[in-house]
Every structure is written in C-alpha cells, then in structure tokens.
Motif scaffolding. Structure first.
Motif, PDB file in Angstrom:
ATOM      1  N   GLY A  92       0.764  -1.231   0.000  1.00  0.00           N
ATOM      2  CA  GLY A  92       0.000   0.000   0.000  1.00  0.00           C
ATOM      3  C   GLY A  92       0.794   1.280   0.000  1.00  0.00           C
ATOM      4  N   MET A  93       2.116   1.172  -0.187  1.00  0.00           N
ATOM      5  CA  MET A  93       2.934   2.389  -0.223  1.00  0.00           C
ATOM      6  C   MET A  93       4.101   2.193  -1.197  1.00  0.00           C
ATOM      7  SD  MET A  93       4.904   2.002   3.469  1.00  0.00           S
ATOM      8  CE  MET A  93       3.739   3.191   4.074  1.00  0.00           C
ATOM      9  N   PRO A  94       4.660   3.296  -1.697  1.00  0.00           N
ATOM     10  CA  PRO A  94       5.777   3.155  -2.634  1.00  0.00           C
ATOM     11  C   PRO A  94       6.985   2.512  -1.956  1.00  0.00           C
ATOM     12  CG  PRO A  94       5.444   5.460  -2.049  1.00  0.00           C
ATOM     13  CD  PRO A  94       4.291   4.705  -1.481  1.00  0.00           C
ATOM     14  N   ARG A  95       7.735   1.760  -2.731  1.00  0.00           N
ATOM     15  CA  ARG A  95       8.915   1.086  -2.175  1.00  0.00           C
ATOM     16  C   ARG A  95       9.911   2.091  -1.598  1.00  0.00           C
ATOM     17  NH1 ARG A  95      11.654  -2.757  -6.243  1.00  0.00           N
ATOM     18  NH2 ARG A  95      12.918  -3.201  -4.386  1.00  0.00           N
ATOM     19  N   VAL A  96      10.006   3.282  -2.228  1.00  0.00           N
ATOM     20  CA  VAL A  96      10.853   4.354  -1.704  1.00  0.00           C
ATOM     21  C   VAL A  96      10.034   5.641  -1.716  1.00  0.00           C
ATOM     22  CG1 VAL A  96      13.014   5.640  -1.963  1.00  0.00           C
ATOM     23  CG2 VAL A  96      12.921   3.232  -2.648  1.00  0.00           C
ATOM     24  N   PRO A  97       9.905   6.325  -0.582  1.00  0.00           N
ATOM     25  CA  PRO A  97       9.167   7.587  -0.569  1.00  0.00           C
ATOM     26  C   PRO A  97       9.840   8.627  -1.463  1.00  0.00           C
ATOM     27  CG  PRO A  97       9.580   6.790   1.670  1.00  0.00           C
ATOM     28  CD  PRO A  97      10.407   5.949   0.749  1.00  0.00           C
ATOM     29  N   LEU A  98       9.069   9.552  -1.987  1.00  0.00           N
ATOM     30  CA  LEU A  98       9.584  10.539  -2.929  1.00  0.00           C
ATOM     31  C   LEU A  98      10.796  11.286  -2.367  1.00  0.00           C
ATOM     32  CD1 LEU A  98       9.487  12.194  -5.517  1.00  0.00           C
ATOM     33  CD2 LEU A  98       7.781  13.673  -4.420  1.00  0.00           C
ATOM     34  N   GLU A  99      10.678  11.754  -1.127  1.00  0.00           N
ATOM     35  CA  GLU A  99      11.780  12.534  -0.548  1.00  0.00           C
ATOM     36  C   GLU A  99      13.078  11.725  -0.528  1.00  0.00           C
ATOM     37  OE1 GLU A  99      12.870  14.716   3.693  1.00  0.00           O
ATOM     38  OE2 GLU A  99      10.764  14.489   3.115  1.00  0.00           O
ATOM     39  N   ALA A 100      12.981  10.433  -0.217  1.00  0.00           N
ATOM     40  CA  ALA A 100      14.166   9.581  -0.185  1.00  0.00           C
ATOM     41  C   ALA A 100      14.709   9.345  -1.594  1.00  0.00           C
ATOM     42  CB  ALA A 100      13.845   8.255   0.492  1.00  0.00           C
ATOM     43  N   THR A 101      13.808   9.170  -2.562  1.00  0.00           N
ATOM     44  CA  THR A 101      14.254   9.008  -3.947  1.00  0.00           C
ATOM     45  C   THR A 101      15.074  10.212  -4.400  1.00  0.00           C
ATOM     46  OG1 THR A 101      12.355   7.624  -4.560  1.00  0.00           O
ATOM     47  CG2 THR A 101      13.493   8.766  -6.355  1.00  0.00           C
ATOM     48  N   LEU A 102      14.567  11.397  -4.108  1.00  0.00           N
ATOM     49  CA  LEU A 102      15.266  12.606  -4.546  1.00  0.00           C
ATOM     50  C   LEU A 102      16.586  12.784  -3.800  1.00  0.00           C
ATOM     51  CD1 LEU A 102      12.232  15.037  -4.922  1.00  0.00           C
ATOM     52  CD2 LEU A 102      13.250  13.484  -6.606  1.00  0.00           C
ATOM     53  N   GLY A 110      25.504  13.852  -7.619  1.00  0.00           N
ATOM     54  CA  GLY A 110      26.544  14.749  -7.123  1.00  0.00           C
ATOM     55  C   GLY A 110      27.888  14.053  -7.004  1.00  0.00           C
ATOM     56  N   TRP A 111      27.878  12.828  -6.469  1.00  0.00           N
ATOM     57  CA  TRP A 111      29.112  12.047  -6.336  1.00  0.00           C
ATOM     58  C   TRP A 111      29.735  11.778  -7.702  1.00  0.00           C
ATOM     59  CZ3 TRP A 111      29.848   7.020  -8.263  1.00  0.00           C
ATOM     60  CH2 TRP A 111      31.081   6.442  -7.924  1.00  0.00           C
ATOM     61  N   SER A 112      28.913  11.348  -8.646  1.00  0.00           N
ATOM     62  CA  SER A 112      29.430  10.997  -9.964  1.00  0.00           C
ATOM     63  C   SER A 112      29.891  12.224 -10.753  1.00  0.00           C
ATOM     64  CB  SER A 112      28.356  10.247 -10.753  1.00  0.00           C
ATOM     65  OG  SER A 112      28.821   9.875 -12.027  1.00  0.00           O
ATOM     66  N   ALA A 113      29.086  13.277 -10.729  1.00  0.00           N
ATOM     67  CA  ALA A 113      29.394  14.468 -11.525  1.00  0.00           C
ATOM     68  C   ALA A 113      30.664  15.169 -11.062  1.00  0.00           C
ATOM     69  CB  ALA A 113      28.218  15.438 -11.494  1.00  0.00           C
ATOM     70  N   ALA A 114      31.021  14.966  -9.797  1.00  0.00           N
ATOM     71  CA  ALA A 114      32.265  15.555  -9.295  1.00  0.00           C
ATOM     72  C   ALA A 114      33.491  14.856  -9.873  1.00  0.00           C
ATOM     73  CB  ALA A 114      32.290  15.469  -7.772  1.00  0.00           C
ATOM     74  N   ALA A 144      14.387  15.398 -12.801  1.00  0.00           N
ATOM     75  CA  ALA A 144      15.014  16.374 -13.693  1.00  0.00           C
ATOM     76  C   ALA A 144      15.500  17.594 -12.911  1.00  0.00           C
ATOM     77  CB  ALA A 144      14.030  16.801 -14.780  1.00  0.00           C
ATOM     78  N   ALA A 145      14.724  18.020 -11.926  1.00  0.00           N
ATOM     79  CA  ALA A 145      15.112  19.178 -11.119  1.00  0.00           C
ATOM     80  C   ALA A 145      16.349  18.877 -10.286  1.00  0.00           C
ATOM     81  CB  ALA A 145      13.946  19.585 -10.214  1.00  0.00           C
ATOM     82  N   VAL A 146      16.444  17.660  -9.743  1.00  0.00           N
ATOM     83  CA  VAL A 146      17.635  17.268  -8.986  1.00  0.00           C
ATOM     84  C   VAL A 146      18.855  17.275  -9.906  1.00  0.00           C
ATOM     85  CG1 VAL A 146      18.742  15.375  -7.734  1.00  0.00           C
ATOM     86  CG2 VAL A 146      16.341  15.920  -7.305  1.00  0.00           C
ATOM     87  N   ALA A 147      18.696  16.699 -11.095  1.00  0.00           N
ATOM     88  CA  ALA A 147      19.804  16.661 -12.046  1.00  0.00           C
ATOM     89  C   ALA A 147      20.244  18.069 -12.431  1.00  0.00           C
ATOM     90  CB  ALA A 147      19.395  15.866 -13.284  1.00  0.00           C
ATOM     91  N   HIS A 148      19.269  18.937 -12.685  1.00  0.00           N
ATOM     92  CA  HIS A 148      19.583  20.313 -13.070  1.00  0.00           C
ATOM     93  C   HIS A 148      20.371  21.022 -11.964  1.00  0.00           C
ATOM     94  CE1 HIS A 148      19.082  24.194 -15.056  1.00  0.00           C
ATOM     95  NE2 HIS A 148      18.687  24.695 -13.895  1.00  0.00           N
ATOM     96  N   ALA A 149      20.013  20.744 -10.723  1.00  0.00           N
ATOM     97  CA  ALA A 149      20.673  21.414  -9.597  1.00  0.00           C
ATOM     98  C   ALA A 149      22.154  21.072  -9.513  1.00  0.00           C
ATOM     99  CB  ALA A 149      19.973  21.046  -8.288  1.00  0.00           C
TER     100      ALA A 149
END
Length: 204
Positions: A92-102, A110-114, A144-149
């Motif tokens: 009855g709930m997502p496997r990962v909550p949105l906040e945790a996914t982001l 961030g780790w990879s892009a550095a 997309a917003a996380v990636a853009h940041a």
C-alpha cells in the motif's frame, strides 16, 4: 578510433535490457552506434532487476570505482536510469518515498558528476498499471530538477516512449512492463538524438 571511452550504465531492469530477445537493450544499441562513429567504447552494464534508487545508492560507488578508477588516460562517463521501482507500490505504499528518492538521486548524481561526465535518463513508462504510470510520470520532472541542480543533463523518456507504438506494443507482448527489441530500439533512438550523448560519443 579517436579515443577510448569507458561508460558505466547504472540502473534497473531497463538498463539490463530485460525483455529484449536480441539481448542488446538500449545499452548495446547506443554503444554500437558510438563504435560506428569511431569511438572505441567499453560499456559496463550495471543494471539490476527491481533495484530502487536506495539499492543503487548502496552499490554504485564500489561498482563504478572498480571499473573506472584504474582506467587512467581514457574518457570516463556514468549514465544513470532509475526511479520506476521506487514508485512501485508494496503493502500500500511506494517502495521508496519521494523525498528519499530525490535524496538518493542527489547523492548519486553529485558524487558521480564531481568525478566524471554524468548523464541521467528519466524512468520509462509503466504501461501495465495506470496508477503506477501516473506516479512514474510525476517522478520524472522531480528527478530532472535534482539533475539540473547538480548540472547533470537529464533526458525525459516517459512522455516520448508513451507515445511510441513500438514501446507500447512491445511491452504488451511481453510482461506488460518491459519492451521487446523494437521498444529498446525506440529508447536507443531517443538517446542517440540527445545532444549530451552525441557530444560524449563523438557525434555532437
């Protein structure tokens, strides 16, 4: 050949190419296209079925470093694609909550892009389940917003693939989620036409 390019493709079953009877998936197709453009490319497929962003976050650093750290002199890159499993409902709930996914996405990107050129593909559609698909569609712009940041190029796949008959029909013929070879070819074509990928692989 102009240069050697080593790429880790980190993701879930769509990265692994599940459902493709040719065993190429999108990774095999876009890697072959890079070779055709004269770029000697080593593709490491790090796709794991059912993996969420949390599971990818736990394994990505060790798996990517094992493949890229010692490869001095070559061009290195990481391509991420995840999120579809995060919004899968269990009990009855997502496997990962949105906040945790982001949060997971921000940490991974961030780790990879550095360290390396990093790209992100948005989650493909989940056409077997309308509610799941709605959640996937809503997650894509959030990722997309996380990636853009963190200045990581992001390619939305949900909308374009939802409109592709090859993807819809391939998934319908299979398990309802994963497409067949024609569906992955449609996904690969979207990536091939994407400027950041073309720049990375000698076609920009």
């Amino acid at each position: 050949m102009s240069h050697d390019l080593r790429i880790c493709f980190v993701g879930d079953s769509f990265t692994a190419g599940v459902g493709d009877e040719t065993a190429l998936g999108y990774v095999g197709r876009i890697t072959a296209a890079a070779w055709h453009r004269g770029v000697a490319t080593t593709a490491y497929n790090l796709g794991v079925r059912r993996d969420t962003s949390a599971e990818i976050r736990r394994r990505a650093e060790a798996e990517v470093l094992a493949r890229l750290l010692a490869a001095s002199g070559d061009t290195h890159a990481v391509v991420f694609c995840f999120g579809a499993n995060d919004v899968t409902f269990e009990d009855g709930m997502p496997r990962v909550p949105l906040e945790a996914t982001l949060d997971n996405a921000a940490a991974l990107l961030g780790w990879s892009a550095a360290r390396w050129t990093t790209l992100m593909l948005g989650p493909p559609p989940a056409l077997h389940d309308a509610a799941h698909d709605t959640r996937t569609a809503a997650l894509s712009p959030e990722l997309a917003a996380v990636a853009h940041a963190v200045q990581v190029p992001f390619l939305p796949l949900h909308g374009p693939l939802s409109a592709q008959a090859a993807w819809r029909h391939g998934a319908a013929r299979g398990d309802g989620i994963h497409p067949d070879a024609a569906g992955y070819a449609a996904m690969a074509a979207l990536i091939e036409a994407w400027a950041p990928w073309r720049v990375l692989t000698g076609g920009g």
